[in-house]
Design a protein around this motif. Structure first.
Motif, PDB file in Angstrom:
ATOM      1  N   UNK A 227     -15.193  -5.048  10.300  1.00 19.87           N
ATOM      2  CA  UNK A 227     -16.229  -5.804   9.609  1.00 19.87           C
ATOM      3  C   UNK A 227     -17.511  -5.888  10.431  1.00 19.87           C
ATOM      4  N   UNK A 228     -17.379  -5.905  11.762  1.00 15.28           N
ATOM      5  CA  UNK A 228     -18.578  -5.883  12.608  1.00 15.28           C
ATOM      6  C   UNK A 228     -19.327  -4.569  12.439  1.00 15.28           C
ATOM      7  N   UNK A 229     -18.582  -3.451  12.452  1.00 20.85           N
ATOM      8  CA  UNK A 229     -19.205  -2.146  12.276  1.00 20.85           C
ATOM      9  C   UNK A 229     -19.795  -2.010  10.866  1.00 20.85           C
ATOM     10  N   UNK A 230     -19.093  -2.559   9.877  1.00 22.09           N
ATOM     11  CA  UNK A 230     -19.574  -2.496   8.492  1.00 22.09           C
ATOM     12  C   UNK A 230     -20.834  -3.344   8.302  1.00 22.09           C
ATOM     13  N   UNK A 231     -20.878  -4.473   9.005  1.00 26.25           N
ATOM     14  CA  UNK A 231     -22.036  -5.350   8.894  1.00 26.25           C
ATOM     15  C   UNK A 231     -21.862  -6.478   7.900  1.00 26.25           C
ATOM     16  N   UNK A 232     -20.629  -6.853   7.612  1.00 22.06           N
ATOM     17  CA  UNK A 232     -20.378  -7.947   6.673  1.00 22.06           C
ATOM     18  C   UNK A 232     -18.909  -8.084   6.364  1.00 22.06           C
ATOM     19  N   UNK A 233     -18.578  -9.111   5.602  1.00 23.38           N
ATOM     20  CA  UNK A 233     -17.192  -9.361   5.222  1.00 23.38           C
ATOM     21  C   UNK A 233     -16.712  -8.331   4.206  1.00 23.38           C
ATOM     22  N   UNK A 234     -15.423  -8.046   4.278  1.00 18.54           N
ATOM     23  CA  UNK A 234     -14.766  -7.169   3.311  1.00 18.54           C
ATOM     24  C   UNK A 234     -13.601  -7.908   2.685  1.00 18.54           C
ATOM     25  N   UNK A 235     -13.207  -7.482   1.501  1.00 18.01           N
ATOM     26  CA  UNK A 235     -12.035  -8.053   0.847  1.00 18.01           C
ATOM     27  C   UNK A 235     -10.844  -7.167   1.157  1.00 18.01           C
ATOM     28  N   UNK A 236      -9.795  -7.764   1.733  1.00 15.58           N
ATOM     29  CA  UNK A 236      -8.575  -7.019   2.079  1.00 15.58           C
ATOM     30  C   UNK A 236      -7.573  -7.314   0.981  1.00 15.58           C
ATOM     31  N   UNK A 237      -7.521  -6.430   0.000  1.00 14.32           N
ATOM     32  CA  UNK A 237      -6.831  -6.707  -1.254  1.00 14.32           C
ATOM     33  C   UNK A 237      -5.371  -6.277  -1.205  1.00 14.32           C
ATOM     34  N   UNK A 238      -4.504  -7.251  -1.116  1.00 14.59           N
ATOM     35  CA  UNK A 238      -3.058  -7.050  -1.229  1.00 14.59           C
ATOM     36  C   UNK A 238      -2.634  -7.879  -2.435  1.00 14.59           C
ATOM     37  N   UNK A 239      -2.695  -7.285  -3.628  1.00 14.81           N
ATOM     38  CA  UNK A 239      -2.489  -8.024  -4.862  1.00 14.81           C
ATOM     39  C   UNK A 239      -1.030  -7.989  -5.270  1.00 14.81           C
ATOM     40  N   UNK A 240      -0.428  -9.149  -5.371  1.00 12.73           N
ATOM     41  CA  UNK A 240       0.991  -9.229  -5.727  1.00 12.73           C
ATOM     42  C   UNK A 240       1.219  -8.627  -7.112  1.00 12.73           C
ATOM     43  N   UNK A 241       2.223  -7.778  -7.208  1.00 10.03           N
ATOM     44  CA  UNK A 241       2.543  -7.142  -8.475  1.00 10.03           C
ATOM     45  C   UNK A 241       1.846  -5.819  -8.698  1.00 10.03           C
ATOM     46  N   UNK A 242       0.952  -5.434  -7.779  1.00 11.40           N
ATOM     47  CA  UNK A 242       0.252  -4.160  -7.890  1.00 11.40           C
ATOM     48  C   UNK A 242       0.660  -3.255  -6.736  1.00 11.40           C
ATOM     49  N   UNK A 243       0.805  -1.979  -7.021  1.00 12.64           N
ATOM     50  CA  UNK A 243       1.215  -1.029  -5.993  1.00 12.64           C
ATOM     51  C   UNK A 243       0.082  -0.746  -5.018  1.00 12.64           C
ATOM     52  N   UNK A 244      -1.125  -0.654  -5.526  1.00 14.09           N
ATOM     53  CA  UNK A 244      -2.260  -0.206  -4.723  1.00 14.09           C
ATOM     54  C   UNK A 244      -2.829  -1.350  -3.894  1.00 14.09           C
ATOM     55  N   UNK A 245      -3.178  -1.046  -2.650  1.00 12.99           N
ATOM     56  CA  UNK A 245      -3.910  -1.965  -1.784  1.00 12.99           C
ATOM     57  C   UNK A 245      -5.290  -1.376  -1.533  1.00 12.99           C
ATOM     58  N   UNK A 246      -6.211  -2.195  -1.053  1.00 12.37           N
ATOM     59  CA  UNK A 246      -7.543  -1.666  -0.778  1.00 12.37           C
ATOM     60  C   UNK A 246      -8.317  -2.568   0.162  1.00 12.37           C
TER      61      UNK A 246
END
Length: 214
Positions: A152-171
């Motif tokens: 997030x420091x390298x990106x320059x801001x907050x990111x959403x770390x998406x681990x959604x229950x019931x969904x296969x995909x993370x992001x």
């Protein structure tokens, strides 16, 4: 008016009635009948005609066509912006009518994805090793999350770390509400520039860590 209605006749008349014009179209079957000793007379039967359902379907198709046209235009401009900014990860990607375009990260199951809605955009590192990979996807996300501060420091801001229950995909994702494919034309270049720059930063921030994944 036909003697023997065929399926292609029905399709054609339904298609015409979905056109949203001021005309109504009917498919009629004509037969000659005689009752007792009477003279032969025509019997006309309506097979299909205009309906509210056909009108609504036609309107939905028009809206889909317009949405697809707008998305295609948006992606065409976005990919051109990637080239202007020398962002080579999407060099081999073509514009589509879909809501997303993606490019491989070089690691199996991990890809960089642009998303566009009517008035918003999103970038993400998508983690999906395929069917039955839920636990593996979460494990990869958690490994990357161990480096959350550095990323997030390298990106320059907050990111959403998406681990959604019931969904296969993370992001790992970032959303922007400054505009989308239906925004006023003057702001679309700004939206595209902002979205591409963010994706370039995301790729730079996460690539050192995804290369370490086994």
């Amino acid at each position: 008016i036909v003697e023997n209605p065929k399926q292609e006749h029905i399709y054609a008349i339904n298609w015409l009635n979905e056109g949203g014009n001021d005309c109504s179209f009917y498919l009629l079957k004509i037969e000659a009948i005689r009752i007792g000793g009477s003279e032969p007379a025509p019997l006309i039967t309506k097979i299909v005609g205009p309906s509210e359902e056909a009108r609504q379907l036609g309107q939905a198709k028009k809206e889909d066509a317009e949405r697809h046209k707008q998305r295609l235009s948006f992606w065409t401009e976005l990919l051109a912006e990637c080239k202007r900014k020398n962002f080579s990860s999407f060099n081999s990607i073509s514009a589509t009518k879909d809501a997303w375009i993606s490019a491989t990260s070089g690691i199996r199951g991990l890809s960089f994805v642009f998303w566009v809605n009517q008035f918003s955009t999103r970038i993400e590192l998508r983690i999906d090793r395929g069917k039955g990979s839920e636990e593996e996807n979460i494990e990869i996300l958690n490994k990357l999350k161990q480096n959350k501060n550095e990323i997030e420091t390298e990106f320059g801001g907050d990111l959403m770390w998406a681990d959604l229950e019931g969904y296969r995909v993370c992001s790992v994702r970032k959303e922007f509400n400054t505009g989308g494919y239906r925004s006023d034309e003057p702001i679309i270049p700004q939206v595209i520039s902002e979205t591409v720059e963010a994706m370039m930063k995301l790729e730079k921030a996460v690539k050192p860590f995804i290369r370490q994944l086994k």
